[in-house]
Design an enzyme around this catalytic site. Structure first.
Site, mmCIF file in Angstrom:
data_model
loop_
_atom_site.group_PDB
_atom_site.id
_atom_site.type_symbol
_atom_site.label_atom_id
_atom_site.label_comp_id
_atom_site.label_asym_id
_atom_site.label_seq_id
_atom_site.Cartn_x
_atom_site.Cartn_y
_atom_site.Cartn_z
ATOM 1 N N ASP A 21 -6.260 1.933 -3.368
ATOM 2 C CA ASP A 21 -7.665 1.613 -2.648
ATOM 3 C C ASP A 21 -8.100 2.587 -1.818
ATOM 4 O OD1 ASP A 21 -5.863 1.220 -0.618
ATOM 5 O OD2 ASP A 21 -6.694 -0.661 0.137
ATOM 6 N N SER A 65 1.013 -1.186 0.016
ATOM 7 C CA SER A 65 -0.135 -0.179 -0.008
ATOM 8 C C SER A 65 1.051 1.076 0.113
ATOM 9 C CB SER A 65 -0.935 0.053 1.164
ATOM 10 O OG SER A 65 -1.808 1.079 1.077
ATOM 11 N N ASP A 89 -3.341 6.277 -3.209
ATOM 12 C CA ASP A 89 -2.197 5.832 -2.296
ATOM 13 C C ASP A 89 -1.497 4.660 -3.403
ATOM 14 O OD1 ASP A 89 -4.151 3.767 -2.193
ATOM 15 O OD2 ASP A 89 -3.695 3.574 -0.128
ATOM 16 N N ASP A 103 -1.616 1.415 -3.624
ATOM 17 C CA ASP A 103 -2.224 0.352 -4.109
ATOM 18 C C ASP A 103 -3.512 0.841 -4.894
ATOM 19 O OD1 ASP A 103 -3.066 0.667 -1.661
ATOM 20 O OD2 ASP A 103 -3.529 -1.524 -1.566
#
Length: 458
Positions: free
Chosen positions: A254, A103, A250, A252
């Site tokens: 999500d 992440s 961010d 990743d």
């Protein structure tokens, strides 16, 4: 010898590579993942995996796939993906899934986010501890189970983009100029497909890309928009281009953060309230989940729009479980995670961004005016304090505010008659206490914040 207790967190696996998380560890976790699901009577004959742009992600994903093969499972390998793209695949294909990403963490980290079929969460209380223990036993034994190589590689991007376009129609909005900062993360891969015209017809959006090059070393800034330092470039670009808004994802992708036409951040609580009103217009009377550090404006606005607000603990596994339990149509966290029933109760920054674009483009006001209607209080933001004894400090604060209205759903929340409140939560992984304060005025917020900090840090 690897100690998995150090990298298996409350919701996922996260550690530095290759000392804590390497191919041997990933392979053992892949085997354990399939075995634990199967032992629980869940489908595990086939799983889906994907990975982000970090250099360590492809070999970790391949090792996990080999481990899953050794446990007798076929693997659908989606290759590059955002975390919500993996959730899409798990939901649409009804398969257990694993996403390889750390992440927003720095480049030396990597991790694994796992889910059951239908993108159902796996946390420490719902299988992750069993997976850890099974994988640890494999590593300790020195065994490396083998099985037939059954990996089918399939690009899922176009299907994901097409699905999101069915959930929010942007084709009829007024033209918008949008600056998008992908932070060299997976937003640089998914934004052109969903909001651009790389795989689907063009939308009335003029996308100005920033840092779309996939680079897990994050050469421009950390892919963590929660830190104000990491959205400075986006804020300036929005002003320079005269854009209608800016979006920051961010690593990743999500989570999605939003700045208005002035370059000012829009509170995730305001976004939660705004998207909630849109979902309630579509599904009247529905339940909306909000975590306990979102603004008091969120449950107020949900109730005013005929919805049923439900307060939940911080953390995606708790939110997803509460979403499923209540059949909630939408959920929001102050960390900019947004969850949708139409997306298998999973979190997706892209779908939240599309709702914001639709809300802005369906009317004529600038975003600063639109968002103002959803911002009623003054918040401190999250303030971290390093402490030697978390429980002792919590006890001291509890005693000092014993006459106020308190609860312990997640840490300590204290509420006052004037609408002010604060919450203190202990970090699960660091010697930190996290403080959030909100009040009707800036003066009251500062007074309450400083009083609580004096107790924590004194």
């Amino acid at each position: 010898m690897s100690d998995l207790s150090k990298i298996v967190k409350a919701y996922d696996v996260r550690g530095t590579t290759p000392d804590q998380l390497n191919e041997a560890v990933a392979r053992a976790i892949g085997t354990a993942f399939v075995q634990v699901l199967r032992d629980n009577g869940e489908k595990a004959d086939k799983i889906v995996i994907a990975h982000d742009m970090r250099d360590s992600s492809p070999p970790l994903a391949d090792a996990f796939a080999a481990g899953a093969n050794a446990a007798g499972a076929e693997v659908l390998h989606g290759g590059l993906a955002s975390t919500d793209l993996l959730y899409y695949a798990s939901g649409a294909l009804d398969l257990p899934g694993a996403m390889f990403t750390a992440s927003h963490n720095p480049a030396q980290y990597n991790g694994i986010k796992m889910c059951r079929a239908g993108a159902a969460p796996i946390g420490q209380d719902s299988g992750l501890t069993d997976i850890r223990d099974r994988a640890q036993a494999l590593l300790d034994s020195g065994e490396t189970p083998t099985g037939e190589d059954r990996v089918d590689r399939h690009d899922l991007l176009a299907d994901y983009a097409a699905h999101l376009r069915t959930l929010v129609d942007l084709s009829g909005i007024r033209p918008l100029k949008v600056v998008v900062d992908a932070g060299n993360g997976m937003g640089g891969y998914t934004v052109p497909a969903v909001l651009g015209d790389s795989v689907l017809p063009a939308l009335p959006l003029d996308i100005i890309p920033m840092y779309f090059e996939l680079d897990g070393s994050f050469p421009n800034h950390e892919a963590n928009p929660l830190d104000p330092a990491n959205i400075v470039d986006l804020q300036q670009a929005v002003r320079d281009h005269g854009a209608d808004l800016g979006l920051a994802f961010d690593g990743d992708a999500d989570r999605c953060f939003v700045v208005d036409e002035r370059g000012e951040p829009v509170s995730p609580s305001a976004i939660t309230a705004l998207v909630a009103t849109r979902e309630l217009a579509k599904y009247p009377g529905s339940t909306i989940i909000h975590n306990l550090i979102t603004s008091s404006a969120v449950p107020e606005i949900v109730s005013e729009n005929g919805g049923q607000p439900v307060r939940a603990r911080v953390g995606h596994s708790f939110i997803k479980a509460e979403m499923a339990r209540t059949n909630a149509v939408f959920g929001g966290e102050h960390s900019a995670h947004y969850y949708f029933r139409d997306f298998w109760f999973a979190d997706t920054g892209m779908l939240a961004a599309m709702h914001m674009l639709a809300a802005l483009g369906e009317q004529d006001r600038p975003l600063s005016e639109l968002a103002h209607a959803y911002e009623r209080y003054v918040a401190s933001g999250e303030i971290n304090s390093t402490v030697d004894d978390q429980q002792a400090k919590l006890a001291a604060v509890t005693a000092a505010y014993a006459d106020a209205d308190t609860d312990e759903l997640d840490g300590l929340t204290v509420r006052f008659a004037d609408g002010a409140w604060f919450n203190i939560r202990a970090s699960n992984t660091e010697p930190l206490l996290r403080l959030n304060v909100e009040a009707p005025t800036g003066e009251r917020m500062s007074e309450l914040r400083d009083g609580v900090l004096a107790l924590i840090r004194g």
